[in-house]
Design a protein around this motif. Structure first.
Motif, PDB file in Angstrom:
ATOM      1  N   ARG A 139     -14.375   1.326  -0.141  1.00 58.41           N
ATOM      2  CA  ARG A 139     -12.949   1.060  -0.374  1.00 58.41           C
ATOM      3  C   ARG A 139     -12.393   1.852  -1.550  1.00 58.41           C
ATOM      4  O   ARG A 139     -11.178   1.983  -1.670  1.00 58.41           O
ATOM      5  CB  ARG A 139     -12.720  -0.438  -0.577  1.00 58.41           C
TER       6      ARG A 139
ATOM      7  N   ALA B 276      -4.726   6.698  -3.932  1.00 56.31           N
ATOM      8  CA  ALA B 276      -3.594   6.186  -4.706  1.00 56.31           C
ATOM      9  C   ALA B 276      -3.482   6.938  -6.029  1.00 56.31           C
ATOM     10  O   ALA B 276      -2.398   7.378  -6.431  1.00 56.31           O
ATOM     11  CB  ALA B 276      -3.746   4.687  -4.945  1.00 56.31           C
TER      12      ALA B 276
ATOM     13  N   ALA C  70      -7.437  -2.689  -7.692  1.00 56.83           N
ATOM     14  CA  ALA C  70      -6.658  -1.523  -7.268  1.00 56.83           C
ATOM     15  C   ALA C  70      -5.585  -1.983  -6.275  1.00 56.83           C
ATOM     16  O   ALA C  70      -4.599  -1.289  -6.066  1.00 56.83           O
ATOM     17  CB  ALA C  70      -7.565  -0.478  -6.638  1.00 56.83           C
ATOM     18  N   HIS C  71      -5.786  -3.174  -5.672  1.00 61.74           N
ATOM     19  CA  HIS C  71      -4.787  -3.651  -4.697  1.00 61.74           C
ATOM     20  C   HIS C  71      -3.637  -4.411  -5.372  1.00 61.74           C
ATOM     21  O   HIS C  71      -2.833  -5.029  -4.703  1.00 61.74           O
ATOM     22  CB  HIS C  71      -5.425  -4.472  -3.569  1.00 61.74           C
TER      23      HIS C  71
ATOM     24  N   ALA D 205      -2.512   5.988   0.342  1.00 59.67           N
ATOM     25  CA  ALA D 205      -3.660   5.078   0.258  1.00 59.67           C
ATOM     26  C   ALA D 205      -3.920   4.409   1.605  1.00 59.67           C
ATOM     27  O   ALA D 205      -5.073   4.235   2.013  1.00 59.67           O
ATOM     28  CB  ALA D 205      -3.423   4.039  -0.836  1.00 59.67           C
TER      29      ALA D 205
ATOM     30  N   ASN E 173      -1.411  -0.272  -6.132  1.00 56.71           N
ATOM     31  CA  ASN E 173      -0.837  -0.253  -4.777  1.00 56.71           C
ATOM     32  C   ASN E 173      -1.773   0.383  -3.742  1.00 56.71           C
ATOM     33  O   ASN E 173      -1.345   1.142  -2.878  1.00 56.71           O
ATOM     34  CB  ASN E 173       0.545   0.425  -4.774  1.00 56.71           C
ATOM     35  N   ALA E 174      -3.064   0.074  -3.853  1.00 57.96           N
ATOM     36  CA  ALA E 174      -4.013   0.409  -2.789  1.00 57.96           C
ATOM     37  C   ALA E 174      -4.009  -0.756  -1.799  1.00 57.96           C
ATOM     38  O   ALA E 174      -3.656  -1.869  -2.166  1.00 57.96           O
ATOM     39  CB  ALA E 174      -5.413   0.597  -3.377  1.00 57.96           C
TER      40      ALA E 174
ATOM     41  N   ASN F 196      -7.220   4.975   3.907  1.00 60.49           N
ATOM     42  CA  ASN F 196      -7.940   3.814   4.416  1.00 60.49           C
ATOM     43  C   ASN F 196      -8.226   4.001   5.913  1.00 60.49           C
ATOM     44  O   ASN F 196      -9.343   3.786   6.390  1.00 60.49           O
ATOM     45  CB  ASN F 196      -7.082   2.575   4.142  1.00 60.49           C
TER      46      ASN F 196
ATOM     47  N   CYS G 124      -9.436  -4.303  -2.566  1.00 58.52           N
ATOM     48  CA  CYS G 124      -9.952  -3.262  -3.461  1.00 58.52           C
ATOM     49  C   CYS G 124      -9.899  -3.696  -4.924  1.00 58.52           C
ATOM     50  O   CYS G 124      -8.857  -3.606  -5.573  1.00 58.52           O
ATOM     51  CB  CYS G 124      -9.169  -1.968  -3.246  1.00 58.52           C
TER      52      CYS G 124
ATOM     53  N   ALA H 124       0.828  -1.209   0.000  1.00 55.73           N
ATOM     54  CA  ALA H 124       0.000   0.000   0.000  1.00 55.73           C
ATOM     55  C   ALA H 124       0.865   1.262   0.000  1.00 55.73           C
ATOM     56  O   ALA H 124       1.817   1.380   0.767  1.00 55.73           O
ATOM     57  CB  ALA H 124      -0.909  -0.002   1.214  1.00 55.73           C
TER      58      ALA H 124
ATOM     59  N   ASP I 154      -9.699   4.538  -0.932  1.00 57.11           N
ATOM     60  CA  ASP I 154      -8.279   4.166  -0.937  1.00 57.11           C
ATOM     61  C   ASP I 154      -7.713   4.283  -2.361  1.00 57.11           C
ATOM     62  O   ASP I 154      -6.589   4.744  -2.564  1.00 57.11           O
ATOM     63  CB  ASP I 154      -8.061   2.724  -0.450  1.00 57.11           C
ATOM     64  N   ALA I 155      -8.507   3.849  -3.331  1.00 55.65           N
ATOM     65  CA  ALA I 155      -8.067   3.928  -4.731  1.00 55.65           C
ATOM     66  C   ALA I 155      -7.983   5.399  -5.161  1.00 55.65           C
ATOM     67  O   ALA I 155      -7.058   5.794  -5.883  1.00 55.65           O
ATOM     68  CB  ALA I 155      -9.035   3.163  -5.627  1.00 55.65           C
TER      69      ALA I 155
END
Ligand SMILES: *Cc1c(COP(=O)(O)O)cnc(C)c1O
Length: 458
Positions: A345, A352, A294-295, A93, A299-300, A97, A304, A89, A348-349
């Protein structure tokens, strides 16, 4: 009764403590072993106590988690974890979160999460623009690509059957016309899981033969007739290869059958953002739905994923609920997701994307691909066989026969300098290296190469 807001359990002081501990954990992560030690894993036994009768302060809970839990983690948040396709992460981000968790918004409805819903909609629009997908497409943030498949395939199923005169929302699948599902022989395992969940079966998929890189052979796609869902892939999980989208989609569109093309682009879809890689995913914008994470490349933090559907109404019809007490004036995220109660969520994206900017995302993708090439070059210079064309961020390397390769993988995992997993690619056992973390530098790659070659030659 004790006051629920007693200093014991009801104080927010603990958040400063957890921030400090997390910062220490993340600052040190580049210098600790990547896999946890045997002792740290054995230490997890200390969690296994009977639930006590009385309360325990928040500070003590965090102290216990950090003391026992932190050493037993896999250092995925660090710069030298190359397993699966797990990124780390970004600071912005992770921080977003935390703050959005503190907000405790019910992310299902606009009315109960106005700020978070706004941010999710913006993040979705930015993502659609970055990836060059149809501007009018609709979508939502879900837990990962697996659930993005579930949502998109439910929309696909309902849409192709509606065009064949069958209403799935009302009647289910009993008595419905059959849907032919077509996928590449190297499609990701989660696609089959999702097909099973939406009632299309894991075992009745028509599997199209692939080439040496795992790309679907367009000349081997069967004639499209009757309701059909074709699943293509951007970024094979082993080789990083892309299906020939334009050829396949042209074939599908040539038929007048009710058909839908779905893309698994968990990480590969992000190649669209890096100018030097974008041509790999040429034609992907012609599909009907896209599942991505996105995870992974963004790099969230977990969890995600993103589902995007060209015909937003089809997704909405498959996902929306009706109940008198529920708000329907505004677009609600839950109208587009399998969940109703959900954490927003997408915030978080949003963070990022906002911290990196367009060129930051492009650099991250391009840098990962270059570092993957650096691994591949070092392996082949040392006389080991690289099994794939390194077009993206994935490298498959063999150190000899299956047993020898597994020994090296196990040795590198125990060594702790970095972490890579094993796989079997078209009958050959290989070590799999996946470069996808924002934190990975050339120095991290060189240090990992040195450790791997020392063990492989030893
Ligand atoms: C990771 C991955 C998935 C599954 O994604 P989740 O986020 O774990 O649900 C699907 N397809 C590909 C190609 C992947 O790399």
């Amino acid at each position: 009764m004790t006051d629920p807001r007693s200093p014991e359990i009801g104080s927010w002081r603990v958040l400063a403590d957890v921030a400090e501990r997390s910062q220490r954990y993340l600052n040190d992560i580049g210098e600790r072993r990547v896999a946890p030690s045997r002792d740290a894993l054995a230490g997890l036994g200390a969690f296994d106590v009977p639930l006590q009768e009385g309360s325990i302060s928040a500070e003590q809970i965090v102290e216990e988690l950090d003391r026992i839990g932190s050493p037993a983690t896999m250092a995925i948040a660090g710069p030298r974890f190359f397993g699966f396709v797990n990124s780390s992460a970004l600071p912005a981000a992770l921080a977003a979160n935390w703050l959005s968790t503190a907000w405790e918004q019910h992310g299902g409805f606009f009315v109960s999460a106005p700020g978070s819903t706004t941010l999710e909609q913006i993040a979705l629009r930015w993502t659609i623009e970055l990836l060059g997908l149809p501007p009018a497409a609709k979508g939502a943030f879900v837990t990962g690509t697996t659930l993005a498949h579930v949502a998109a395939l439910a929309a696909a199923r309902d849409s192709v059957l509606a065009r064949a005169g069958w209403n799935v929302e009302t009647n289910g699948l009993f008595g419905a016309p059959a849907i032919t599902v077509i996928a590449g022989a190297e499609a990701h395992a989660t696609l089959f899981k999702a097909l099973g969940i939406v009632g299309l079966g894991r075992g009745r998929v028509v599997k199209v033969p692939v080439d040496s890189q795992g790309r679907m052979r367009a000349d081997a796609v069967p004639v499209i007739a009757g309701p059909t869902i074709v699943c293509v892939q951007a970024g094979n999980v082993n080789t990083g290869a892309f299906d020939p989208f334009e050829d396949i989609i042209r074939l599908v569109r040539r038929s007048d059958a009710p058909a839908w093309v779905h893309v698994d682009g968990a990480f590969g879809l992000w190649a669209r953002v890096a100018p030097a890689r974008a041509s790999l995913a040429h034609g992907i914008e012609l599909a009907d739905s896209w599942a991505t994470d996105a995870h992974k490349w963004l790099n969230a933090p977990y969890d995600c994923g993103i589902v995007i559907v060209r015909d937003g109404d089809a997704l909405r019809k498959a996902m929306a609920i009706n109940a008198d007490y529920l708000p329907s004036e505004q677009a609600n995220p839950s109208d587009y997701t399998p969940e109703v109660s959900r954490r927003p969520r997408g915030v978080d994206a949003w963070a990022a994307l906002r911290t990196l900017g367009r060129s930051g995302v492009a650099d991250l993708v391009e840098r990962s691909c270059r570092l993957a090439q650096r691994f591949a070059l070092a392996f082949s210079d040392a006389g080991f066989s690289v099994l794939n064309d390194v077009v993206l961020n994935q490298v498959l390397v063999s150190f000899g026969d299956a047993e020898r390769t597994r020994q090296v993988v196990s040795a590198i995992q125990q060594d702790g300098t970095c972490w890579c997993g094993a796989t079997v690619w078209q009958g050959r056992t290989a070590m799999r290296v996946s470069v996808i973390s924002w934190a990975t530098t050339g120095a991290d790659v060189d240090r990992s190469i040195a450790a791997i070659l020392r063990l492989a030659r030893g």
